[in-house]
Design a protein around this motif. Sequence first.
Motif, short mmCIF file in Angstrom:
data_model
loop_
_atom_site.label_atom_id
_atom_site.label_comp_id
_atom_site.label_asym_id
_atom_site.label_seq_id
_atom_site.Cartn_x
_atom_site.Cartn_y
_atom_site.Cartn_z
N GLU A 90 0.36 4.13 10.04
CA GLU A 90 0.13 5.49 9.53
C GLU A 90 1.31 6.41 9.81
OE1 GLU A 90 -2.06 3.84 11.30
OE2 GLU A 90 -3.63 3.48 9.82
N THR A 91 2.18 6.01 10.73
CA THR A 91 3.25 6.91 11.12
C THR A 91 4.24 7.08 9.98
OG1 THR A 91 3.03 5.93 13.29
CG2 THR A 91 4.92 7.39 12.93
N ASN A 92 4.51 8.33 9.65
CA ASN A 92 5.48 8.60 8.59
C ASN A 92 6.88 8.61 9.16
OD1 ASN A 92 3.93 8.86 6.26
ND2 ASN A 92 3.21 10.86 6.94
N ALA A 93 7.83 8.12 8.35
CA ALA A 93 9.24 8.20 8.75
C ALA A 93 9.71 9.64 8.57
CB ALA A 93 10.06 7.24 7.88
N PRO A 94 10.76 10.02 9.27
CA PRO A 94 11.26 11.40 9.08
C PRO A 94 11.85 11.55 7.68
CG PRO A 94 12.69 10.15 10.56
CD PRO A 94 11.50 9.29 10.31
N LYS A 95 11.71 12.75 7.16
CA LYS A 95 12.23 13.02 5.82
C LYS A 95 13.75 13.03 5.85
CE LYS A 95 11.66 16.23 1.98
NZ LYS A 95 10.90 17.37 1.46
N SER A 96 14.36 12.31 4.88
CA SER A 96 15.83 12.29 4.84
C SER A 96 16.26 12.11 3.39
CB SER A 96 16.37 11.14 5.69
OG SER A 96 16.12 9.91 5.03
N ASP A 97 17.56 11.99 3.21
CA ASP A 97 18.07 11.83 1.86
C ASP A 97 17.65 10.48 1.26
OD1 ASP A 97 19.46 12.94 -0.26
OD2 ASP A 97 21.22 11.68 0.17
N SER A 98 17.38 9.52 2.18
CA SER A 98 17.06 8.18 1.67
C SER A 98 15.57 7.85 1.76
CB SER A 98 17.87 7.13 2.45
OG SER A 98 17.43 7.15 3.80
N SER A 99 14.80 8.71 2.39
CA SER A 99 13.38 8.36 2.56
C SER A 99 12.64 8.46 1.23
CB SER A 99 12.74 9.28 3.60
OG SER A 99 12.74 10.60 3.13
N VAL A 100 11.52 7.71 1.17
CA VAL A 100 10.76 7.64 -0.08
C VAL A 100 9.29 7.85 0.26
CG1 VAL A 100 10.01 6.12 -1.94
CG2 VAL A 100 12.38 6.09 -1.21
N LEU A 101 8.62 8.61 -0.56
CA LEU A 101 7.17 8.77 -0.42
C LEU A 101 6.53 7.72 -1.34
CD1 LEU A 101 6.35 12.56 -0.64
CD2 LEU A 101 5.65 10.98 1.16
N LEU A 102 5.57 7.03 -0.81
CA LEU A 102 4.89 6.10 -1.72
C LEU A 102 3.42 5.96 -1.36
CD1 LEU A 102 4.50 3.23 -0.10
CD2 LEU A 102 6.86 2.89 -0.72
N VAL A 103 2.66 5.47 -2.32
CA VAL A 103 1.26 5.19 -2.07
C VAL A 103 0.93 3.87 -2.75
CG1 VAL A 103 0.48 6.54 -4.07
CG2 VAL A 103 -1.10 6.10 -2.19
N ASN A 104 0.16 3.09 -2.01
CA ASN A 104 -0.21 1.77 -2.53
C ASN A 104 -1.30 1.94 -3.58
OD1 ASN A 104 -1.09 -0.80 -2.98
ND2 ASN A 104 -0.93 -1.42 -0.84
N THR A 105 -1.03 1.56 -4.78
CA THR A 105 -2.02 1.74 -5.86
C THR A 105 -2.52 0.39 -6.36
OG1 THR A 105 -0.18 1.81 -7.40
CG2 THR A 105 -1.04 3.90 -6.63
N THR A 106 -2.55 -0.58 -5.46
CA THR A 106 -2.99 -1.93 -5.83
C THR A 106 -4.42 -1.90 -6.37
OG1 THR A 106 -1.56 -2.93 -4.22
CG2 THR A 106 -3.45 -4.24 -4.95
N THR A 107 -4.63 -2.61 -7.44
CA THR A 107 -5.94 -2.61 -8.07
C THR A 107 -6.32 -4.03 -8.47
OG1 THR A 107 -7.22 -1.66 -9.88
CG2 THR A 107 -4.93 -2.14 -10.34
N GLU A 108 -7.53 -4.16 -8.89
CA GLU A 108 -7.96 -5.48 -9.35
C GLU A 108 -8.30 -5.42 -10.81
OE1 GLU A 108 -11.09 -7.75 -7.62
OE2 GLU A 108 -10.15 -7.58 -5.66
N TYR A 109 -7.92 -6.45 -11.51
CA TYR A 109 -8.25 -6.47 -12.93
C TYR A 109 -8.74 -7.87 -13.29
CZ TYR A 109 -7.79 -6.21 -17.96
OH TYR A 109 -8.05 -6.24 -19.30
N HIS A 110 -9.96 -7.93 -13.72
CA HIS A 110 -10.55 -9.23 -14.10
C HIS A 110 -10.26 -10.30 -13.07
CE1 HIS A 110 -10.89 -8.23 -18.65
NE2 HIS A 110 -11.87 -7.74 -17.92
N ASP A 111 -10.61 -10.03 -11.84
CA ASP A 111 -10.46 -11.02 -10.77
C ASP A 111 -9.02 -11.34 -10.43
OD1 ASP A 111 -13.10 -11.02 -10.68
OD2 ASP A 111 -13.42 -13.05 -11.45
N ARG A 112 -8.09 -10.56 -10.93
CA ARG A 112 -6.71 -10.77 -10.50
C ARG A 112 -6.23 -9.51 -9.82
NH1 ARG A 112 -2.90 -13.45 -14.87
NH2 ARG A 112 -1.69 -13.79 -12.98
N THR A 113 -5.40 -9.71 -8.82
CA THR A 113 -4.87 -8.55 -8.10
C THR A 113 -3.61 -8.06 -8.78
OG1 THR A 113 -5.74 -9.41 -6.04
CG2 THR A 113 -3.99 -7.76 -5.89
#
Lengths: 795, 174, 228
Positions: A90-113
């Motif tokens: 859960e720990t966020n990295a410090p904000k910098s010129d190279s840091s990236v915000l992301l969120v995992n949006t993994t989903t399932e579709y017809h029994d496939r990930t």
Amino acid sequence: MTLLEEKLPAAPPRPASPSRGSVTLRDLGLGIRFAAAGGREGWIRTLLTAVGVGLGVALLLLASSVPHLLDARNAREQARSENRASAYSETNAPKSDSSVLLVNTTTEYHDRTVAGFLMRADGSTPVLPPGIDRIPAPDTMVVSPALRELLDEPGNELLRERLPYEITGTIRDAGLRSPGELLYYAGSDTLTPANGGHRIGGYGDDRQGEPLPPLLIVLVIMVCVVLLAPVAIFIATAVRFGGDRRDRRLAALRLVGADIRTTRRIAAGEALFGALLGLLFGLAFFLVGRQFVGAVEIWDVSAFPADLAPDLRLASLIAVAVPLTAVLVTLVAMRSVVIEPLGVVRRGRERGRRLWWRLPVPLAGLAVLALWGRVEEYAPVNPFPITAGAVLVLFGLALLLPWLVEACVNRLRGGPVPWQLATRRLQLSSGAASRAVSGVTVAVAGAIALQMLFASMNADFNRMTGADPSRAQFAGYSEDVTGEAATSAIEQFRATKGVEVVIGSVEAYASKPGDYAEDEVEPTTSLTVGTCETLRELARIGACEDGDTFVVHPPGDKDMSAWVDETARKGEEVEIGYGNKVMRWTLPADSPTVQGREDPMGETHYGIMATTGAIDAGKVPGATITTQIRVDHSVPDVAEHVRNTAARIDPGMRFVTIESVERNRQYASIQTGLQVGASAVLLLIALSMLVSQLEQLRERRRLLSVLVAFGTRRATLGWSVLWQTAVPVVLGLAVAVAGGLGLGAMLVHLIEKDVSDWWLFWPMAGVGGALILLVTLLSLPPLWRMMRPDGLRTE
Amino acid sequence: MSIGHTLLGLLESGPRHGYDLKRTFDEKFGQDRPLHYGQVYSTMSRLLKNGLVEVDGVESEGGPERKRYAITDAGITDVSQWLAQPEKPEPYLQSTLYTKVVLALLTGRSAADLLDSQRSAHLRMMRILTDRKRKGDLADQLICDHALFHLEADLRWLELTSARLDQLAKVVAP
Amino acid sequence: MIPEGSLLAAHDLRKTYGSTPALDGASFSVHPGEVVAVMGPSGSGKSTLLHCLAGIITPDSGTITYAGRELSAMSDAERSALRRSDFGFVFQFGQLVPELTCVENVALPLRLNGVKRKAAERTALEWMERLEVDDLGTKRPGEVSGGQGQRVAVARALAASPKVIFADEPTGALDSLNGERVMELLTEAARSANVAVVLVTHEARVAAYSDRDVTVRDGRARDMEHAV
């Protein structure tokens, strides 16, 4: 006479008797020459052996590539994982010129990930996962080739609706775990830490991977043993292809003065040549085959051709062991044959096969397993007893089979003509039949044991989750908690086609403030925020106005009620959230204590409940919107509709299917994979049975013609071929089923589980039956061809 | 076949009358050609003259006078010598048949037909012998077999000749 | 063209293998209970003639009549059935099923005709007794001598009470003593059971057991009795 004598060429001078080593080499070379230049017949025989050995070698090379395959997958997996700033994910990295915000949006579709991430760069030089060159622009995405293909296929509109981003690029292989992986990276300009965004400072997780769980190790060992043991048997059988013809050729050599040792060495040379050629074939099969390996997907796993690189040590072991086995098998086989100058005498067995030394082998295997094979759930596994035990049991079964076939066949009497022909044939030489079938036995027994192991692990897992899909089939957890988000989420889900019931609330954890010793448990309870309407579904609340708060006890559970009261002290402060994001909040003194109730999903709620007016849900740290959804499964694609709604509300919503679908699917794919593997092995064995069957038929060409002259019906001989295959295979399958169930039960016992299904052997038994039919059907055309009177012509 | 030696041999088992000798000879050896009594008489008088047999006694019980012959020591020696000496193997040329075949070729008649009918005759004879052999005792079988083997050898010659008729024709009538 | 009273008669048979004519207008007939020898040099087509007569192969042209039925007009299944019920076979070698015991081998034609095992083996043993090999009952063909094996084969040919026995060089692999004994037993049994025998041989001494001989030369059969 003198004229004649003068014309005779002078005999070459006799060389001094050569050394033993050079004699051996000469004989081996002679054998190789026979194998290579033995005319069409010789070539066919050598080719059969080489193809047989080659198929086996290819399988072995495949197996020896598995470690590298797993390593490569793991390396790619780690390379694209977040470089952890701390032990907490859960720990966020410090904000910098190279840091990236992301969120995992993994989903399932017809029994496939479908794995996915929404990303937003903080600066101008963002870190990138392997396989892509830049962060996709907002509302565009880069996709894996497999996902692109899936999206392009007609009928997948629902998935396109869920991923409403424009495709602007393709993820390269370096960024994929396997060729079939469904993955996308999408750009966002709205992602913030507040609505679920997670800030990372770099890619590449360099921590040591976790060791495989013990149960998985057991599984891997068993898979290797089960699939490779029959391959070994198959190679041993393949080396003996065409042995009878070879023996007759050697007899001719004896006539011109070769001694017995020489014939053995020549035979060894022939086998060696076949095996060496087989190694080359195997390498070729492997190199060609792995180009197509990306198209094969087993257990959700597919591999890049480059991943299939055999382990050097294992590969050299194969290169040495296969020719050596070939030579040894040949020499052992020749021990029961006496090659005389005027023909081949098969050393008859005066005594039948003995049981006393065969039976202890599988029993010893079971004993080894029982004594040293116990697997503790969390202790490291010693793989050797399990391997040794399983190998002993399986090869012990292969040893039991010839005895059983002989014992059974010798008791068979009479019956219709085809049956009589078949049983008499088996009585005369059941050895060849048993040898081929022992591969079937080992393969089927192993597959059965393995399936029982899988099934019991699977059943066990299902019991542990205790999930009841009849209550709620989906649960969504969103960290995008703003103002009316919960209410709006509930409404959107309710409006979705096929949804029956939705329960939604904002949940967080509340605890009693203070300092705690390390072994002390901090009193904690849940904080549920919702409208009066929602809260009424969760607790027996009488009057409710916006701004009210309640303390809710679980009905009939005094202990838990007291635990709730430890935290929820009226008029006192509670701490909400955890880690470094906490807030203090005072529970109003006038909060009434009420009883919880079962929600429409059948679950009981308790803890602190607050209306949206009493606390700003958007500001509660660590809060999640929890939604539980029940759907009408008769609506087609209902799951995809619900998932699309979830993605629309918050692409980062963790959306869980409560059904054990995923696990079942995994299990089903393992079972399928195992059956495919075992079937492939059985097919190999069917091939070897077919070869020996044809060889036998060819040898009996004349006899077949005589039988035709008699007016024997084709059907009579066809049936006798069928019986001749069926009797040993059925016996082999019986041994396999008994042995497989025994071994399986033992393994299941070792991992301290219960046998969940005793009837798993039916599919494998079915495949065995199909094998009988296949071999028979394929022998029929040559049989018909040979049932012609040509064989009667002596001139 | 030397009749004298054969009769001498028969006498070795004991003295016999002339008629008795003829009957035994016919029974054992004379299936094809029975002996005339006169032949026995003349042979015996030759053997008497050479001192190989002697007259053992004369009987005349109400009939013609019958001499009983017995073998002498010289006679026994003579039989032994005869048995010990091998017969001269004669390269037996089918002279008559050969002449017939050559004549047929020379005169443009069918030599093949000639050979075929000879083959047929041989086979017919063999069939008769085989039949007799089947019905007879061991002695019959051995005698018939001897004849059969000879006939078979002739047959082979016939077959070989018919296979080589073309060759022969070129040599005989170029 | 069919000789009066004949059981099996062939007229003007022609058969070609590739470009080699094996039969070139051969005719043949045999009467019930008659033993006919078919002679001729190697490659003359005598085995082909026998195979045609027995319905094992079909001639390219010509007619074969058995008991008033036209053989070449019959289907393969019908000819097979005829071979099972009316014909018996003895070959030179390699004819006994090696995995079956001798008595089972003799019983085989009966069983192919649908006779129950017990009854078939009883009949088989009676024939083996006639051929003086009843003591070999439980032995396998690999364990008996060539002469014994051939007698077993003769017993087998006779077991199903055929009308015609086809014997292709039945003594070819035997010495003369064993060969003659086999021929004696075969012809005696055949005559007493009124079975016709078509005997292919190149040995005059074997042919001498016949009632009549036919010579095949260059694919043509000549009946020697009528040729004279």
